[in-house]
Design a protein around this motif. Structure first.
Motif, PDB file in Angstrom:
ATOM      1  N   PHE A 526     -26.951  80.806  39.291  1.00 33.45           N
ATOM      2  CA  PHE A 526     -27.478  81.110  40.301  1.00 33.45           C
ATOM      3  C   PHE A 526     -28.557  79.907  40.600  1.00 33.45           C
ATOM      4  CE2 PHE A 526     -26.269  85.275  38.912  1.00 33.45           C
ATOM      5  CZ  PHE A 526     -25.750  85.784  39.946  1.00 33.45           C
ATOM      6  N   ARG A 527     -28.487  79.252  42.007  1.00 35.97           N
ATOM      7  CA  ARG A 527     -29.419  78.316  42.356  1.00 35.97           C
ATOM      8  C   ARG A 527     -29.912  78.524  43.580  1.00 35.97           C
ATOM      9  NH1 ARG A 527     -27.504  72.219  44.056  1.00 35.97           N
ATOM     10  NH2 ARG A 527     -26.122  73.568  44.993  1.00 35.97           N
ATOM     11  N   VAL A 528     -31.356  78.312  43.775  1.00 37.14           N
ATOM     12  CA  VAL A 528     -31.903  78.369  45.066  1.00 37.14           C
ATOM     13  C   VAL A 528     -33.029  77.212  45.122  1.00 37.14           C
ATOM     14  CG1 VAL A 528     -33.532  79.826  46.680  1.00 37.14           C
ATOM     15  CG2 VAL A 528     -31.821  80.911  45.180  1.00 37.14           C
ATOM     16  N   GLN A 529     -32.958  76.450  46.021  1.00 38.26           N
ATOM     17  CA  GLN A 529     -33.806  75.240  46.345  1.00 38.26           C
ATOM     18  C   GLN A 529     -34.671  75.493  47.626  1.00 38.26           C
ATOM     19  OE1 GLN A 529     -32.051  71.282  46.337  1.00 38.26           O
ATOM     20  NE2 GLN A 529     -33.194  70.787  48.081  1.00 38.26           N
ATOM     21  N   SER A 530     -35.916  75.608  47.480  1.00 36.94           N
ATOM     22  CA  SER A 530     -36.742  75.953  48.580  1.00 36.94           C
ATOM     23  C   SER A 530     -38.118  74.920  48.538  1.00 36.94           C
ATOM     24  CB  SER A 530     -37.228  77.456  48.236  1.00 36.94           C
ATOM     25  OG  SER A 530     -38.129  77.832  49.193  1.00 36.94           O
ATOM     26  N   SER A 531     -38.552  74.756  50.002  1.00 36.53           N
ATOM     27  CA  SER A 531     -39.744  74.012  50.116  1.00 36.53           C
ATOM     28  C   SER A 531     -40.755  75.045  50.305  1.00 36.53           C
ATOM     29  CB  SER A 531     -39.564  73.112  51.434  1.00 36.53           C
ATOM     30  OG  SER A 531     -38.964  73.969  52.547  1.00 36.53           O
ATOM     31  N   GLU A 532     -40.218  76.427  50.444  1.00 38.69           N
ATOM     32  CA  GLU A 532     -41.438  77.346  51.020  1.00 38.69           C
ATOM     33  C   GLU A 532     -42.160  78.233  49.775  1.00 38.69           C
ATOM     34  OE1 GLU A 532     -43.657  78.911  54.131  1.00 38.69           O
ATOM     35  OE2 GLU A 532     -42.183  77.356  53.895  1.00 38.69           O
ATOM     36  N   TYR A 533     -41.036  78.587  48.532  1.00 37.93           N
ATOM     37  CA  TYR A 533     -41.522  79.521  47.599  1.00 37.93           C
ATOM     38  C   TYR A 533     -41.549  78.917  46.399  1.00 37.93           C
ATOM     39  CZ  TYR A 533     -40.702  82.743  51.289  1.00 37.93           C
ATOM     40  OH  TYR A 533     -40.729  83.545  52.643  1.00 37.93           O
ATOM     41  N   SER A 534     -42.373  79.374  45.305  1.00 36.70           N
ATOM     42  CA  SER A 534     -42.370  78.776  43.970  1.00 36.70           C
ATOM     43  C   SER A 534     -41.228  79.314  43.224  1.00 36.70           C
ATOM     44  CB  SER A 534     -43.700  79.256  43.254  1.00 36.70           C
ATOM     45  OG  SER A 534     -43.469  80.573  42.926  1.00 36.70           O
ATOM     46  N   PRO A 535     -40.847  78.517  42.090  1.00 33.85           N
ATOM     47  CA  PRO A 535     -39.761  78.961  41.143  1.00 33.85           C
ATOM     48  C   PRO A 535     -40.044  80.359  40.532  1.00 33.85           C
ATOM     49  CG  PRO A 535     -40.501  76.592  40.775  1.00 33.85           C
ATOM     50  CD  PRO A 535     -41.454  77.180  41.587  1.00 33.85           C
ATOM     51  N   VAL A 536     -41.335  80.809  40.371  1.00 26.76           N
ATOM     52  CA  VAL A 536     -41.513  81.958  39.772  1.00 26.76           C
ATOM     53  C   VAL A 536     -41.094  83.126  40.916  1.00 26.76           C
ATOM     54  CG1 VAL A 536     -43.192  83.522  39.137  1.00 26.76           C
ATOM     55  CG2 VAL A 536     -43.365  81.423  38.347  1.00 26.76           C
TER      56      VAL A 536
END
Length: 674
Positions: A526-536
């Motif tokens: 599963f992969r999510v790349q975000s500029s808004e939220y932290s990896p945690v």
């Protein structure tokens, strides 16, 4: 239903490669929309489906909300989708069939980011996103993507500076159903306010801040979107491509029926005034590199060359400046120890080939010594350009390039169907050089382009003639085959459509999942790349999704499950679009030392036997945290300006890998590879 008419139609307008078996028809509808219809005989090797079968048979999702359908149509639709004995037999025979090809379509709109209003930069890209979010005829936000996912398809879109392109591919028998949903993008998009508020956070290609700022400044983005849509999304600026296995007459009938509702052309044009300055000339910018590399980039503006696209003046120039043989600029700089490579030319993206100007770029990879000689290198670049001006354009060089282009055209490899459709919808230039050569075709590009260089006496000269360029194209290609040398268990694949609820949560611009094999160890990623939220936070949302997946699986009805299976089988059996794709597939098996050259066919056979209960058991065994067989690796990448201190708080059950090299070396499995 009233069907539109054609203002123009031709089956001879397309000049195609001698090895291209497809048939083409170009039509222009009365509303101004232009369409290129492509019949691909490889899609239905045994002939297309029976044309007498009602359209509803291949459009199973239309039952929702269509109360006026008669019982006979519903029965026939059920025969296809509910899986009677005959239907199951047909489906089984399909999965045993040779590799197949998808159907595809693309629409190019002659409007892009150059048309963004000053107060809402990024609006054209935002409009592209919103067209996916439901229409008057298909109001469900996920209807289009869900239909394609169920039927082995996929979609994408992109916004360039002067055009926007939408494209999809799907199992061929569901092309009509996909076109019904696709056509509504250009007829009746809903642009729901609640969807806009979510989607504005997903437009993450440099536009999010400008759009959010516009909203905070009181700009009504919905009004602006409809203003942009109404001004530019009309027949005169739309180019459609449809690739199917049906006859050209059938494809034409579908296009006339579905796209004649697009509003008629108006006087609006998206053309930008040419001759505008792109930047101030004669400036040198120094940028600190992240990688240990030194690159000198030089850029010049040329006038727009679209009207003389067949002469390829910019390609002639790129060939000579990028040449690597004796006497070339690169050869000279290598001898000095200053450079290792040179590339030159006009890029393919819209900013490099716009109606405002063409941008000719040159990139020189410098050595450490060359970094100290930048001004001397720039002087030698201009000296070589001066040489080209003095010698003048050479017809024999032009003919060499023409012969190579003809060879590429004659032996052109196929592409994935959706990519080919997208490329055809945005045709501005032909792939070959014009047959008529004149010195004036080349000279203008060389004479705006450059200032007079300083006088430097160096041994630079034109390349020698290439005697190895063939002019007889009667070569025949040969294929080789491999025998299977083993078997492996099937890969269980969860469809990406199960992740759709993350579009609504707006976790990031990139959200996907897929199986992966690392040194023969099967995993699911599963992969999510975000500029808004932290990896945690993102990891917590992934955990939440996995926990809720049991409910999603239990609610999946048998008909939808069979559709997903059928779509997956179609993907596995899809024909390699070109020799390079086939080669990469074989080499993948060789480098992995598996030698299962028919792996996709074997997987398709296994998928055919899959039951829904097996997927549920697989999920409970390997994905649920409570299962003793659940093994997970979380890789968290923190961007700049983020609070990495969140990573210090870990649940007791988590093992933190501080030293990846030492951890891999201690692995019980394949430590040598690690």
């Amino acid at each position: 239903m009233a069907i539109g008419v054609c203002d123009y139609s031709s089956d001879d307008i397309v000049i195609k490669s001698p090895n291209d078996r497809r048939l083409y028809r170009y039509i222009r509808l009365s509303n101004g929309l232009c369409a290129l219809l492509v019949h691909d005989p490889d899609i239905y090797a045994d002939g297309p489906p029976d044309a007498s079968v009602p359209d509803d048979v291949t459009d199973d999702d239309d039952d929702e909300g269509d109360d006026d359908e008669d019982e006979e149509d519903e029965e026939e639709s059920g025969d296809e989708e509910d899986g009677d004995d005959e239907g199951e037999e047909r489906e089984a025979s399909k999965s045993n069939a040779p590799q197949t090809k998808k159907a595809a379509a693309a629409m190019c709109v002659g409007m892009g980011s150059f048309c963004d209003p000053l107060e809402a930069q990024g609006l054209a890209h935002f409009l592209e996103h919103m067209l996916f979010m439901g229409s008057a005829e298909f109001p469900d936000e996920n209807e289009y993507d869900s239909y394609l996912s169920k039927h082995g398809g996929s979609s994408n879109a992109y916004t360039e500076v002067e055009h926007t392109c939408y494209h999809f591919e799907v199992k061929p028998e569901f092309l009509l159903g996909a076109l019904k949903r696709f056509s509504q993008f250009f007829i009746s998009p809903l642009v729901k306010t609640e969807a806009m508020d979510r989607e504005v956070l997903a437009v993450d290609s440099g536009n999010k801040k400008s759009l959010v700022d516009a909203m905070e400044n009181g700009i009504n983005l919905r009004d602006h979107i409809f203003r942009l849509y109404n001004e530019f999304y009309h027949g005169g600026l739309l180019k459609l491509v449809v690739i199917g296995g049906e006859s050209l007459d059938v494809l034409e009938g579908w296009v006339l029926e579905l796209f004649s509702k697009v509003k008629t052309s108006n006087a609006s044009k998206s053309e930008v005034k040419s001759g505008l300055p792109v930047w101030s000339a004669g400036k040198l910018y120094r940028v600190e590199a992240v990688k240990d590399v030194h690159i000198l980039d030089l850029s010049w503006t040329l006038p727009c060359l679209r009207k003389s696209y067949m002469k390829k003046a910019e390609d002639y120039l790129a060939h000579l400046i990028g040449h690597e043989g004796r006497g070339s600029l690169l050869f000279f700089l290598k001898e000095k120890g200053w450079a290792s490579s040179i590339s030159a030319g006009v890029g393919d993206d819209g900013m490099q080939r716009s109606s405002v100007a063409y941008v000719f770029g040159m990139s020189i990879h410098l050595t450490d010594s060359g970094l100290e000689k930048i001004y001397e290198i720039i002087g030698f670049v201009y000296q070589y350009i001066k040489l080209l001006r003095q010698v003048g354009p050479q017809e024999w060089i032009y003919r060499e390039l023409q012969d190579i282009a003809n060879m590429d055209f004659t032996f052109a490899e196929e592409q994935p169907q959706d990519e080919y459709a997208a490329e055809l919808s945005d045709v501005k230039y032909e792939p070959w050089f014009g047959s008529q050569y004149t010195e004036e075709d080349i000279s203008p590009s060389l004479l705006e382009l450059w200032r007079d260089p300083p006088e430097i006496d160096v041994a630079l000269h034109l390349p020698a003639k290439n005697e190895f360029i063939p002019q007889d194209f009667s070569i025949r290609a040969h294929n080789m085959s491999f025998d299977s040398m083993g078997t492996s268990p099937p890969t269980c694949i969860l469809d990406e459509s199960l992740l759709k609820f993350w579009t609504k949560e707006q976790l990031g611009y990139v959200v996907d999942c897929s199986p992966r094999v690392t040194y023969r160890i099967l995993g699911f990623c599963f992969r999510v790349q975000s500029s808004e939220y932290s990896p945690v936070y993102l990891q917590g949302r992934i955990d939440n999704f996995i926990n809720e997946m049991n409910g999603l699986l239990s609610e999946l009805d048998d008909e939808s499950f069979q559709n997903y299976k059928s779509g997956l089988i179609a993907k596995l059996l899809e024909k390699d679009p070109s020799l390079s794709y086939e080669t990469n597939r074989y080499w993948g098996q060789i480098t992995d030392q598996r030698y299962m050259f028919d792996l996709s066919a074997k997987e398709a056979e296994e998928v055919k036997c899959l039951e829904k209960s097996e997927i549920t058991n697989w999920y409970n065994t390997y994905l649920r945290k409570s299962s003793p067989k659940c093994r997970r690796l979380a890789v968290r990448v923190w961007g700049c300006n983020t609070n990495i201190s969140e990573s210090k708080t870990q649940p007791a059950a988590v093992q933190v890998i501080d030293d990846p090299v030492a951890f891999k070396a201690s692995s019980t499995f394949y430590p040598a590879f690690c």
